[in-house]
Each structure stands twice: as C-alpha cells, then as structure tokens.
Design an enzyme around this catalytic site. Structure first.
Site, mmCIF file in Angstrom:
data_model
loop_
_atom_site.group_PDB
_atom_site.id
_atom_site.type_symbol
_atom_site.label_atom_id
_atom_site.label_comp_id
_atom_site.label_asym_id
_atom_site.label_seq_id
_atom_site.Cartn_x
_atom_site.Cartn_y
_atom_site.Cartn_z
ATOM 1 N N ASP A 15 1.048 -1.258 0.116
ATOM 2 C CA ASP A 15 0.070 -0.012 -0.145
ATOM 3 C C ASP A 15 0.847 1.320 -0.040
ATOM 4 O O ASP A 15 1.942 1.364 0.726
ATOM 5 C CB ASP A 15 -0.911 0.155 1.378
ATOM 6 C CG ASP A 15 -1.909 1.287 1.239
ATOM 7 O OD1 ASP A 15 -3.249 0.813 1.246
ATOM 8 O OD2 ASP A 15 -1.458 2.246 1.330
ATOM 9 N N ASP A 113 -4.158 2.531 -4.880
ATOM 10 C CA ASP A 113 -2.845 2.436 -4.345
ATOM 11 C C ASP A 113 -2.496 1.081 -3.797
ATOM 12 O O ASP A 113 -1.282 1.186 -2.751
ATOM 13 C CB ASP A 113 -2.619 3.643 -3.304
ATOM 14 C CG ASP A 113 -2.902 3.768 -2.169
ATOM 15 O OD1 ASP A 113 -3.983 3.148 -1.972
ATOM 16 O OD2 ASP A 113 -2.624 4.233 -1.072
ATOM 17 N N GLU A 114 -3.346 0.181 -3.765
ATOM 18 C CA GLU A 114 -2.808 -0.827 -3.100
ATOM 19 C C GLU A 114 -3.132 -2.355 -3.896
ATOM 20 O O GLU A 114 -3.918 -2.517 -4.786
ATOM 21 C CB GLU A 114 -3.473 -1.206 -1.769
ATOM 22 C CG GLU A 114 -4.687 -1.332 -1.645
ATOM 23 C CD GLU A 114 -5.337 -1.123 -0.418
ATOM 24 O OE1 GLU A 114 -5.497 -2.026 0.484
ATOM 25 O OE2 GLU A 114 -5.440 0.308 -0.046
HETATM 26 N N1 DCP Z 1 -8.677 9.011 -0.448
HETATM 27 C C1 DCP Z 1 -9.542 9.804 -0.790
HETATM 28 N N2 DCP Z 1 -10.633 9.915 0.022
HETATM 29 C C2 DCP Z 1 -10.677 9.352 1.290
HETATM 30 C C3 DCP Z 1 -9.520 8.358 1.569
HETATM 31 C C4 DCP Z 1 -8.731 8.284 0.486
HETATM 32 O O1 DCP Z 1 -9.765 10.236 -1.834
HETATM 33 N N3 DCP Z 1 -11.472 9.453 2.284
HETATM 34 C C5 DCP Z 1 -7.514 8.901 -1.561
HETATM 35 C C6 DCP Z 1 -6.349 9.620 -1.354
HETATM 36 C C7 DCP Z 1 -5.502 8.557 -0.774
HETATM 37 C C8 DCP Z 1 -5.765 7.398 -1.540
HETATM 38 O O2 DCP Z 1 -7.282 7.430 -1.730
HETATM 39 O O3 DCP Z 1 -4.051 9.002 -1.138
HETATM 40 C C9 DCP Z 1 -5.328 6.201 -1.057
HETATM 41 O O4 DCP Z 1 -6.025 5.923 0.213
HETATM 42 P P1 DCP Z 1 -5.210 5.422 1.761
HETATM 43 O O5 DCP Z 1 -6.231 5.058 2.790
HETATM 44 O O6 DCP Z 1 -4.366 4.129 1.187
HETATM 45 O O7 DCP Z 1 -4.382 6.592 2.527
HETATM 46 P P2 DCP Z 1 -3.047 7.488 2.051
HETATM 47 O O8 DCP Z 1 -2.343 6.649 1.071
HETATM 48 O O9 DCP Z 1 -3.212 8.859 1.567
HETATM 49 O O10 DCP Z 1 -2.372 7.159 3.240
HETATM 50 P P3 DCP Z 1 -1.671 5.781 4.038
HETATM 51 O O11 DCP Z 1 -1.666 4.637 3.001
HETATM 52 O O12 DCP Z 1 -0.221 6.366 4.219
HETATM 53 O O13 DCP Z 1 -2.323 5.782 5.349
HETATM 54 CA CA CA Z 2 -2.024 4.391 0.939
HETATM 55 CA CA CA Z 3 -4.853 2.424 0.434
#
Ligand code: DCP
Ligand code: CA
Ligand code: CA
Length: 357
Positions: A15, A113-114
């Site tokens: 991820d 992203d995963e």
């Molecule tokens: N995303 C979004 N709205 C949300 C949650 C996420 O648009 N409520 C989008 C932005 C994030 C992406 O999806 O960058 C991936 O979500 P993740 O939950 O994997 O979170 P991040 O990658 O941002 O952070 P991390 O995985 O480091 O906790």
């Molecule tokens: Ca992420």
């Molecule tokens: Ca994710």
C-alpha cells in the site's frame, strides 16, 4: 532439501504511503517536509471541500482523510493545499501496478494505491527479501514510499501492512497470527466498518480475541455469512483467494495546445490526435472500453474532468472521438482551454470475451 516453513501461500500486500499527497510531492519537491493536504475543491474554494489525504507532517496536527478542509486549516494554520488531480494519480498508479505485475505473481489490485500478490509457497526469509526488493524498487523507479505486509492470507497481509505504516515492512508468520490479532480492535479487520463494529460491541466483543472466543452461531445469526468469516479470521483462518486483475486501469493522453482557445473547432485537431494515440495503445493491448473521460485545463490553470459511461463495451475510434468532443465542448462555457486530455477506462479483454462464444 529445502525445508518450507510455511504450508500456505504467502501473500504480499503493498500500500502506497499518503498516496495522492506523495504524488504531489513528486512534482512539487518544494512542498516536501511541509504539512500538505490534497482536497476536493479548487484552491479558491478550499474551505468548502474535504481533505482526501495529507502527508505525515500534516497528520501530526491531526489532519486526516475525510475531514472538512476548513477544519484542517484550523488544526494546522500553515497547511499547504492542492486540489486533487485524479488523472495524474491514476497514471502513476497504473505504472506502479504494471511494474508489480511484471514481477510475475498472481496479483489483485485492491484500490488505486494497493495490491496483493500471491508469492506462492516459499520460505519466510525468501519472501521477506522479495518484499524488500519490491519496496526498494518502487522507491527507486517511482520516487514513492510504500509499506508492505506479508502473511498467509489476504486479510492478514493487509492487517500486517496497516500495522507497519508508514514506510514499513512486516511479516506475520502462520504461527504468529493468533497472537498478532488477539488484542486488536475489531474494526482493524478489513470490511468491519462503523456499523459492524457497533453490532460486535453490543455483543460485548471489542477485540479480535473476543470474537475468537465467542459463539460462531451467534455471530452468524447477527451478521450472516460475514459473521462466519469473522469467526474464522479471528481464529487465524483466512481462506480468501487472490483474484488476478487486469493491470491496465486506464489509457490516457493529454497535451498543451499551441494557443489557448475557447473554440471547439480549433481544439478539434488536438482531440483527433489524442484519440488516435489512445486508440493505438488500446489496439496493441486488444482491449474494449466502456468509460470515456476528458479533462480541460483552462488558462488560469484550474481543471475540470468529466466522464461518460457507455452502454456497451467498444473499441470504436468514432465513438471515442464524438464523445470526447462533446464532453470537452461541454466543459468550455466560453472559457479558454490551454490543455486537454482524453482517457478510456473500464476495460474488457477482447481475447477473454471471445472465449464466451
Ligand atoms: N482517498 C480519498 N478519500 C478518502 C480516503 C482516501 O480520496 N476519504 C484517496 C487519497 C489517498 C488514496 O485514496 O491518497 C489512498 O488511500 P489510503 O487510505 O491508502 O491513504 P493514503 O495512501 O493517503 O495514506 P496511508 O496509506 O499512508 O495511510
Ligand atoms: Ca495508502
Ligand atoms: Ca490504500
């Protein structure tokens, strides 16, 4: 003789860390080290939108995904803000997924992203090395940090990944799973949202250990087949399988025009050019598409995206062209466009489809 320590396939769950914001740091290196959030609204209207994600500097102030951007600015006065550019993140995502797929394992794309990869049966040490190499290669090739969880079972690998965030790597071996789970809150299990958590809490189950000692029939009565899955997972049994995903999520092209214009007829040659390029890529891959998207960047650098779902899969250049032109035209409202983009997504493999007949 090689002695396998694990009897089951090892799953590698990767991820990306603070994905949208990390992509922005790539093209705005001056923002690195500063608290920064990516949100739904234009910069001018930022107080009206929602935070989609933020980097870890911003998280120290309590800023997080889903929070109103106005609240984020209250928590962190010096927060840098950028409007989300999903075309760009999808493009980066597609490249990362293509790379991961090239490693040759069965792979399921879980979100933008995963991904989960089935490494098969291999000694734990070998799997850890594969994960280290993958994490390093992703950082080197794309300039982006990621976290990897390894375990036997898709759910446990994801939970290991969550635990290792950010920029981490952990392995939970089969005989460590029950210990790993027992004190965790029930909502750490993938798929347990606020509603299920509340139901479980009402049954006096707050940790995964509590679920493992509960009555399976009561869980099924309350939650149906998901209750049975929860019981099994809590007892270290994960029967989920990796479903191999088509790697190419979208094909897009975008380009800045020689001169900004609000006249669709002047934009038309560029639409034709982008459509031809997208079609050429599509032809090589022999995919059919069902969704068409366009992007317009105006003179003031603001952008608008619009997409349309077709009723049927197609690979028609004419359909792509006419829809792209209509969509772009509908985004002009007299404003001058500087840059335009065309994208197709939602693919079906021609080769696979033929097998049906
Ligand atoms: N995303 C979004 N709205 C949300 C949650 C996420 O648009 N409520 C989008 C932005 C994030 C992406 O999806 O960058 C991936 O979500 P993740 O939950 O994997 O979170 P991040 O990658 O941002 O952070 P991390 O995985 O480091 O906790
Ligand atoms: Ca992420
Ligand atoms: Ca994710």
């Amino acid at each position: 003789m090689i002695c396998l320590e694990s009897n089951h396939d090892i799953i590698m769950h990767i991820d990306m860390d603070y994905f949208f914001a990390a992509c922005e740091e790539l093209r705005h290196p001056e923002l690195k080290g500063k608290a920064m959030a990516v949100g739904t609204s234009r910069f001018e209207d930022r107080e009206k939108g929602v935070v989609q994600t933020c980097n870890y500097e911003a998280r120290k102030f309590g800023v997080k995904s889903g929070m109103p951007t106005s609240m984020a600015f209250k928590l962190c006065k010096e927060l840098e803000y950028l409007q989300s550019d999903e075309f760009y993140y999808e493009d980066v995502s597609g490249k990362i997924m293509e790379y991961l797929k090239s490693l040759g394992y069965k792979m399921e794309i879980m979100s933008i992203d995963e991904a989960a990869l089935d490494l098969g049966e291999m000694p734990y040490e070998v799997a850890i090395n594969v994960a280290k190499e993958t994490k390093d290669a992703v950082r080197k090739k794309f300039g982006l940090p990621s976290t990897i969880g390894l375990s036997t079972g898709k759910n446990f690998a994801k939970m290991a990944c969550d635990k290792a965030k950010p920029d981490g790597l952990i392995m939970v071996k089969t005989d460590e799973i029950k210990d790993f789970l027992k004190d965790m809150a029930v909502e750490k299990i993938p798929g347990v949202g606020p509603k299920t958590k509340e139901k479980l809490n009402r049954m006096k189950l707050s940790t995964i250990g509590d679920i493992s000692r509960s009555n399976k029939m009561d869980l099924i009565a309350e939650l149906g087949s998901f209750g049975s899955q929860l019981y099994n997972l809590s007892n270290g049994v994960d029967t989920s399988k990796i479903i191999d995903t088509n790697v190419i999520l979208s094909i897009s092209r975008e380009r800045t025009m020689a001169a900004s214009t609000s006249d669709i007829n002047e934009i038309d040659p560029m639409i034709k050019k982008l459509v031809a390029e997208v079609m050429s890529d599509l032809g090589k891959k022999r995919y059919l598409f069902k969704t068409i998207g366009v992007k317009v960047r105006y003179e003031d650098f603001t952008e608008k995206i619009k997409s349309r779902n077709l009723h049927h899969y197609t690979d028609s250049e004419e359909i792509l062209y006419s829809n792209s032109r209509n969509l772009i035209s509908s985004l002009l409202y007299g404003k001058k466009a500087r840059k335009i983009g065309v994208r197709v997504s939602d693919f079906n493999d021609i080769k696979k489809q033929k097998k049906l007949f």
